[in-house]
Design a protein around this motif. Structure first.
Motif, mmCIF file in Angstrom:
data_model
loop_
_atom_site.group_PDB
_atom_site.id
_atom_site.type_symbol
_atom_site.label_atom_id
_atom_site.label_comp_id
_atom_site.label_asym_id
_atom_site.label_seq_id
_atom_site.Cartn_x
_atom_site.Cartn_y
_atom_site.Cartn_z
ATOM 1 N N GLU A 113 0.736 -1.392 0.033
ATOM 2 C CA GLU A 113 -0.068 0.040 0.004
ATOM 3 C C GLU A 113 0.725 1.219 -0.021
ATOM 4 N N ILE A 114 1.981 1.077 0.661
ATOM 5 C CA ILE A 114 2.922 2.111 0.622
ATOM 6 C C ILE A 114 3.652 2.447 -0.805
ATOM 7 N N SER A 115 4.132 1.428 -1.358
ATOM 8 C CA SER A 115 4.596 1.456 -2.677
ATOM 9 C C SER A 115 3.427 1.995 -3.781
ATOM 10 N N ARG A 116 2.063 1.597 -3.542
ATOM 11 C CA ARG A 116 1.360 1.998 -4.457
ATOM 12 C C ARG A 116 1.208 3.395 -4.237
ATOM 13 N N GLY A 117 1.205 4.024 -3.127
ATOM 14 C CA GLY A 117 1.250 5.587 -2.865
ATOM 15 C C GLY A 117 2.180 6.286 -3.495
ATOM 16 N N LEU A 118 3.535 5.798 -3.332
ATOM 17 C CA LEU A 118 4.756 6.432 -3.852
ATOM 18 C C LEU A 118 4.678 6.265 -5.388
ATOM 19 N N LEU A 119 4.064 5.316 -6.089
ATOM 20 C CA LEU A 119 4.075 5.411 -7.372
ATOM 21 C C LEU A 119 2.806 6.345 -7.690
ATOM 22 N N ARG A 120 1.709 6.353 -7.222
ATOM 23 C CA ARG A 120 0.838 7.410 -7.682
ATOM 24 C C ARG A 120 1.330 8.695 -7.440
ATOM 25 N N PHE A 121 1.857 9.075 -6.364
ATOM 26 C CA PHE A 121 2.123 10.437 -6.106
ATOM 27 C C PHE A 121 3.241 10.882 -7.134
ATOM 28 N N VAL A 123 3.564 9.921 -10.252
ATOM 29 C CA VAL A 123 2.948 9.829 -11.719
ATOM 30 C C VAL A 123 2.090 11.097 -11.469
ATOM 31 N N GLU A 124 1.419 11.388 -10.445
ATOM 32 C CA GLU A 124 0.681 12.890 -10.267
ATOM 33 C C GLU A 124 1.611 14.004 -10.421
ATOM 34 N N ASN A 125 2.734 13.910 -9.868
ATOM 35 C CA ASN A 125 3.805 14.809 -10.085
ATOM 36 C C ASN A 125 4.043 15.244 -11.675
ATOM 37 N N TYR A 126 4.605 14.161 -12.227
ATOM 38 C CA TYR A 126 4.770 14.281 -13.840
ATOM 39 C C TYR A 126 3.572 14.938 -14.556
ATOM 40 N N GLN A 127 2.335 14.577 -14.119
ATOM 41 C CA GLN A 127 1.158 14.990 -14.946
ATOM 42 C C GLN A 127 0.919 16.456 -14.646
ATOM 43 N N ASN A 128 1.593 16.932 -13.465
ATOM 44 C CA ASN A 128 1.173 18.267 -12.836
ATOM 45 C C ASN A 128 2.220 19.097 -13.635
ATOM 46 N N ASN A 129 3.297 18.676 -14.413
ATOM 47 C CA ASN A 129 4.255 19.421 -15.068
ATOM 48 C C ASN A 129 3.599 19.498 -16.397
ATOM 49 N N LEU A 165 -1.538 2.012 -12.102
ATOM 50 C CA LEU A 165 -0.731 3.330 -11.466
ATOM 51 C C LEU A 165 0.111 4.124 -12.445
ATOM 52 N N VAL A 166 0.597 3.566 -13.358
ATOM 53 C CA VAL A 166 1.979 4.294 -14.154
ATOM 54 C C VAL A 166 1.548 4.126 -15.658
ATOM 55 N N THR A 167 1.520 2.870 -16.085
ATOM 56 C CA THR A 167 1.711 2.842 -17.603
ATOM 57 C C THR A 167 0.550 3.416 -18.180
ATOM 58 N N LYS A 168 -0.811 3.396 -18.068
ATOM 59 C CA LYS A 168 -1.883 4.040 -18.547
ATOM 60 C C LYS A 168 -1.778 5.488 -18.561
ATOM 61 N N PHE A 169 -0.937 5.962 -17.720
ATOM 62 C CA PHE A 169 -1.100 7.423 -17.855
ATOM 63 C C PHE A 169 0.137 7.946 -18.665
#
Length: 389
Positions: A113-121, A123-129, A165-169
């Motif tokens: 659950e922690i690793s998923r949270g790290l991946l999610r965050f 990816v969001e940081n890349y999306q916000n760029n 969490l990652v590839t689809k984005f």
């Protein structure tokens, strides 16, 4: 509450939903350090900008950030996420065509659950760029290190966790292309330059009594379907300068496969593509990693694969095999000199927290007019090196 104490609270046994929420909260407290973003910006303005033009392709590249939910000041930890935040913050205002992470975004040793949270965050940081991005899959990104160390009887990540969490984005962006919704090969075009991304962790998710048949952390490979897609993409690549990226090195300097499966076949394809050959590529395997395919590269014009760029090894190295440069970039994760897994390359940098040596990153520029690929490093990285394309 400081970050160190907060991380300790996150790691106490708690329900999964609460752990995930607290991990997200911790990530959102991280802010870019001004001295780091100013430094990256200065590297671009002083070193990169004077040596590039509008007709070139410029990438910001990180690899092997190995993010973990620990507040380490000498090794893998939250600093991995912070390096992503800081690089993305700096390049947001720079003339970058593509923002790239070459895998091992996480260390894969935390609770799932922690690793998923790290991946999610991340990816969001890349999306916000504002820049388009591509995140490659590394051998740590399926969380198999946690399974390995905890001797758990079942896989901590589900089959589609990483993809969801990652590839689809990656592929929600119009500039990142692939042949079909399940292809593991992708490409990015600008002018006469084509950048291709391979997945060197193309390992089947097969469970035996709940445990994985293949430990993705230890096994690296490329399967037949991905090679078939690569052949199709290359056959349709006409008059392009091609540079290929992936997480792990494909071959050794002697030409032997550096992947567990089929790295040497990819090298053979690159050479055949450059020679405009028709033919067949196959190995002696059956089952999960067997390959038997035909190709025809006779109508690709002046196209050439010149360079393959990767991370994974946690050092820098360059070697040429059959006319193709293989370029290994240093890890962006902090590796203090006193840790047992720290490579000799990083020990020589004597990397320290809150100093420039803490991070490592690159600007990669591909110039079709001058027929050169330039790499501008910062932090614990070589400042400049160039190659022919």
């Amino acid at each position: 509450m400081n970050i160190k104490n907060f991380v300790k609270k996150v790691l106490r046994p708690k329900p999964s939903a609460l752990i995930s929420a607290q991990t997200d909260s911790l990530m959102r407290r991280l802010k870019p350090r001004r001295f780091v973003t100013d430094y990256i910006t200065d590297v671009y303005n002083n070193n990169v900008r004077p040596n590039v033009s509008d007709n070139t392709v410029t990438l910001s590249v990180l690899t092997d950030t190995h993010a973990k939910a620990v507040a380490s000041a000498s090794y893998y930890g939250i600093n991995g996420i912070r390096h992503i935040i800081e690089a993305n913050s700096a390049v947001d205002d720079l003339d970058i065509d593509l923002n790239v992470h070459l895998g091992d975004l996480i260390d894969g040793s935390d609770k799932p659950e922690i690793s998923r949270g790290l991946l999610r965050f991340a990816v969001e940081n890349y999306q916000n760029n504002e820049k388009p991005f591509y995140i490659a899959e590394g051998n740590h990104d399926e969380n198999d290190k946690y399974d390995e160390h905890k001797f758990v009887s079942s896989a901590s990540f589900n089959r589609d966790d990483y993809d969801n969490l990652v590839t689809k984005f990656d592929f929600q962006q119009s500039k990142i292309l692939r042949l079909n919704p399940v292809s593991k090969v992708s490409w990015f075009d600008k002018g006469d330059v084509r950048i291709i991304f391979l997945n060197t962790s193309d390992i089947p998710y097969i469970l035996n009594n709940g445990s994985k048949k293949y430990d993705v952390k230890k096994v690296r490979g490329i399967r037949e379907q991905q090679i078939s897609d690569l052949i199709t993409i290359l056959e349709d690549t006409v008059d392009k300068h091609v540079v290929v990226f992936g997480h792990a090195n494909l071959i050794s300097p002697s030409g032997r496969s550096a992947l567990n499966f089929n790295g040497d076949l990819i090298q053979q394809l690159f050479v055949s593509f450059n020679n405009k050959d028709r033919g067949q590529i196959k190995n002696e395997l059956t089952g999960d990693f067997g390959v038997n395919l035909r190709y025809d590269f006779s109508s690709t014009g002046i196209s050439k694969v010149s360079n393959y760029i990767c991370g994974h090894m946690h050092y820098e190295k360059y070697y040429n095999v059959s006319g193709i440069n293989h370029i290994i970039l240093n890890c962006s994760a902090l590796m203090g000199k006193k840790h047992g897994l720290t490579t000799d390359y990083n020990k020589k940098w004597d990397r320290k927290y809150n100093e420039i040596s803490e991070l490592a990153g690159y600007f990669v520029n591909i110039d079709p007019d001058k027929l050169r690929l330039q790499i501008f490093g910062y932090g614990a990285a070589t400042r400049y090196v160039s190659f022919e394309i």
